[in-house]
Scaffold this motif. Structure first.
Motif, PDB file in Angstrom:
ATOM      1  N   GLU A 232      43.175 -33.563 -20.740  1.00 17.41           N
ATOM      2  CA  GLU A 232      42.357 -32.667 -21.568  1.00 17.41           C
ATOM      3  C   GLU A 232      41.888 -31.443 -20.788  1.00 17.41           C
ATOM      4  OE1 GLU A 232      42.029 -32.667 -24.877  1.00 17.41           O
ATOM      5  OE2 GLU A 232      43.421 -34.365 -24.790  1.00 17.41           O
ATOM      6  N   ARG A 233      41.584 -31.620 -19.512  1.00 19.06           N
ATOM      7  CA  ARG A 233      41.192 -30.465 -18.688  1.00 19.06           C
ATOM      8  C   ARG A 233      42.359 -29.489 -18.520  1.00 19.06           C
ATOM      9  NH1 ARG A 233      38.811 -34.479 -15.588  1.00 19.06           N
ATOM     10  NH2 ARG A 233      40.343 -34.199 -13.931  1.00 19.06           N
ATOM     11  N   VAL A 234      43.554 -30.028 -18.327  1.00 17.68           N
ATOM     12  CA  VAL A 234      44.748 -29.188 -18.175  1.00 17.68           C
ATOM     13  C   VAL A 234      44.995 -28.394 -19.463  1.00 17.68           C
ATOM     14  CG1 VAL A 234      47.277 -29.273 -17.946  1.00 17.68           C
ATOM     15  CG2 VAL A 234      45.830 -30.615 -16.396  1.00 17.68           C
ATOM     16  N   ILE A 235      44.848 -29.048 -20.600  1.00 20.25           N
ATOM     17  CA  ILE A 235      45.071 -28.383 -21.884  1.00 20.25           C
ATOM     18  C   ILE A 235      43.997 -27.326 -22.142  1.00 20.25           C
ATOM     19  CG2 ILE A 235      45.093 -28.762 -24.385  1.00 20.25           C
ATOM     20  CD1 ILE A 235      46.491 -31.538 -23.573  1.00 20.25           C
ATOM     21  N   ALA A 236      42.757 -27.641 -21.834  1.00 25.37           N
ATOM     22  CA  ALA A 236      41.677 -26.660 -22.002  1.00 25.37           C
ATOM     23  C   ALA A 236      41.921 -25.438 -21.115  1.00 25.37           C
ATOM     24  CB  ALA A 236      40.325 -27.305 -21.691  1.00 25.37           C
TER      25      ALA A 236
ATOM     26  N   GLY B 108      47.171 -13.108 -23.652  1.00 23.92           N
ATOM     27  CA  GLY B 108      47.670 -12.619 -24.929  1.00 23.92           C
ATOM     28  C   GLY B 108      48.529 -13.613 -25.687  1.00 23.92           C
ATOM     29  N   LEU B 109      48.439 -14.869 -25.321  1.00 26.11           N
ATOM     30  CA  LEU B 109      49.155 -15.940 -26.006  1.00 26.11           C
ATOM     31  C   LEU B 109      48.182 -16.639 -26.943  1.00 26.11           C
ATOM     32  CD1 LEU B 109      51.579 -17.935 -26.344  1.00 26.11           C
ATOM     33  CD2 LEU B 109      50.690 -19.157 -24.344  1.00 26.11           C
ATOM     34  N   ALA B 110      48.606 -16.936 -28.142  1.00 20.86           N
ATOM     35  CA  ALA B 110      47.740 -17.643 -29.083  1.00 20.86           C
ATOM     36  C   ALA B 110      47.344 -18.990 -28.482  1.00 20.86           C
ATOM     37  CB  ALA B 110      48.457 -17.845 -30.418  1.00 20.86           C
ATOM     38  N   PRO B 111      46.039 -19.254 -28.349  1.00 18.20           N
ATOM     39  CA  PRO B 111      45.594 -20.511 -27.734  1.00 18.20           C
ATOM     40  C   PRO B 111      46.141 -21.750 -28.431  1.00 18.20           C
ATOM     41  CG  PRO B 111      43.753 -18.996 -27.943  1.00 18.20           C
ATOM     42  CD  PRO B 111      44.909 -18.378 -28.673  1.00 18.20           C
ATOM     43  N   GLU B 112      46.311 -21.692 -29.742  1.00 17.43           N
ATOM     44  CA  GLU B 112      46.841 -22.864 -30.458  1.00 17.43           C
ATOM     45  C   GLU B 112      48.307 -23.109 -30.106  1.00 17.43           C
ATOM     46  OE1 GLU B 112      46.818 -19.286 -33.211  1.00 17.43           O
ATOM     47  OE2 GLU B 112      45.310 -20.248 -31.965  1.00 17.43           O
ATOM     48  N   VAL B 113      49.039 -22.045 -29.786  1.00 13.14           N
ATOM     49  CA  VAL B 113      50.422 -22.212 -29.333  1.00 13.14           C
ATOM     50  C   VAL B 113      50.417 -22.845 -27.943  1.00 13.14           C
ATOM     51  CG1 VAL B 113      52.529 -20.996 -28.628  1.00 13.14           C
ATOM     52  CG2 VAL B 113      51.356 -20.350 -30.751  1.00 13.14           C
ATOM     53  N   ALA B 114      49.572 -22.324 -27.072  1.00 12.55           N
ATOM     54  CA  ALA B 114      49.476 -22.893 -25.721  1.00 12.55           C
ATOM     55  C   ALA B 114      49.102 -24.365 -25.792  1.00 12.55           C
ATOM     56  CB  ALA B 114      48.455 -22.119 -24.892  1.00 12.55           C
ATOM     57  N   GLU B 115      48.121 -24.694 -26.622  1.00  6.96           N
ATOM     58  CA  GLU B 115      47.702 -26.095 -26.716  1.00  6.96           C
ATOM     59  C   GLU B 115      48.835 -26.988 -27.204  1.00  6.96           C
ATOM     60  OE1 GLU B 115      44.419 -29.057 -28.766  1.00  6.96           O
ATOM     61  OE2 GLU B 115      44.016 -26.895 -28.732  1.00  6.96           O
ATOM     62  N   ALA B 116      49.558 -26.550 -28.228  1.00  5.28           N
ATOM     63  CA  ALA B 116      50.666 -27.360 -28.743  1.00  5.28           C
ATOM     64  C   ALA B 116      51.745 -27.556 -27.686  1.00  5.28           C
ATOM     65  CB  ALA B 116      51.253 -26.701 -30.000  1.00  5.28           C
ATOM     66  N   VAL B 117      52.081 -26.493 -26.973  1.00  7.26           N
ATOM     67  CA  VAL B 117      53.112 -26.581 -25.933  1.00  7.26           C
ATOM     68  C   VAL B 117      52.635 -27.488 -24.799  1.00  7.26           C
ATOM     69  CG1 VAL B 117      54.358 -25.261 -24.165  1.00  7.26           C
ATOM     70  CG2 VAL B 117      54.180 -24.373 -26.514  1.00  7.26           C
TER      71      VAL B 117
END
Length: 102
Positions: free
Chosen positions: A54-58, A68-77
């Motif tokens: 969870e820390r890595v994803i946050a 400039g990357l959508a955070p929801e895209v980063a989280e899903a990836v």
């Protein structure tokens, strides 16, 4: 002064393919580190390390925002990537544990 010719779809796809190659190289580096970490973990709970995941994803979400990357895209990836590496680590851990018992 004439404006530059916009890139074609083929040009954009070629750039994406180049980036995909770079991502594969980076993921291979990450995998080597994951395997090294797996060797130091004593049990499956240490491999899963949900708090660490969870820390890595946050952190990925925060980095995404500033890049400039959508955070929801980063989280899903990152969720998919972390999940896949956890499964790899679990497989390694189980194989090593089974070999130690044999």
């Amino acid at each position: 002064m004439p404006s530059p010719t916009p890139p074609s779809l083929a040009d954009i796809r070629a750039l994406i393919d180049t980036l995909d190659g770079e991502l594969v190289d980076l993921l291979a580096r990450r995998q080597r580190l994951v395997r090294a970490a797996a060797a130091l973990k004593t049990d499956e709970q240490a491999v899963r390390a949900p708090d660490r995941a969870e820390r890595v994803i946050a952190a990925a979400r925060l980095r995404a925002e500033s890049a400039g990357l959508a955070p929801e895209v980063a989280e899903a990836v990152w969720r998919a990537m972390v999940g896949a590496f956890i499964e790899l680590e679990l497989t390694e851990h189980r194989r090593t544990t089974a070999a130690d018992r044999a």
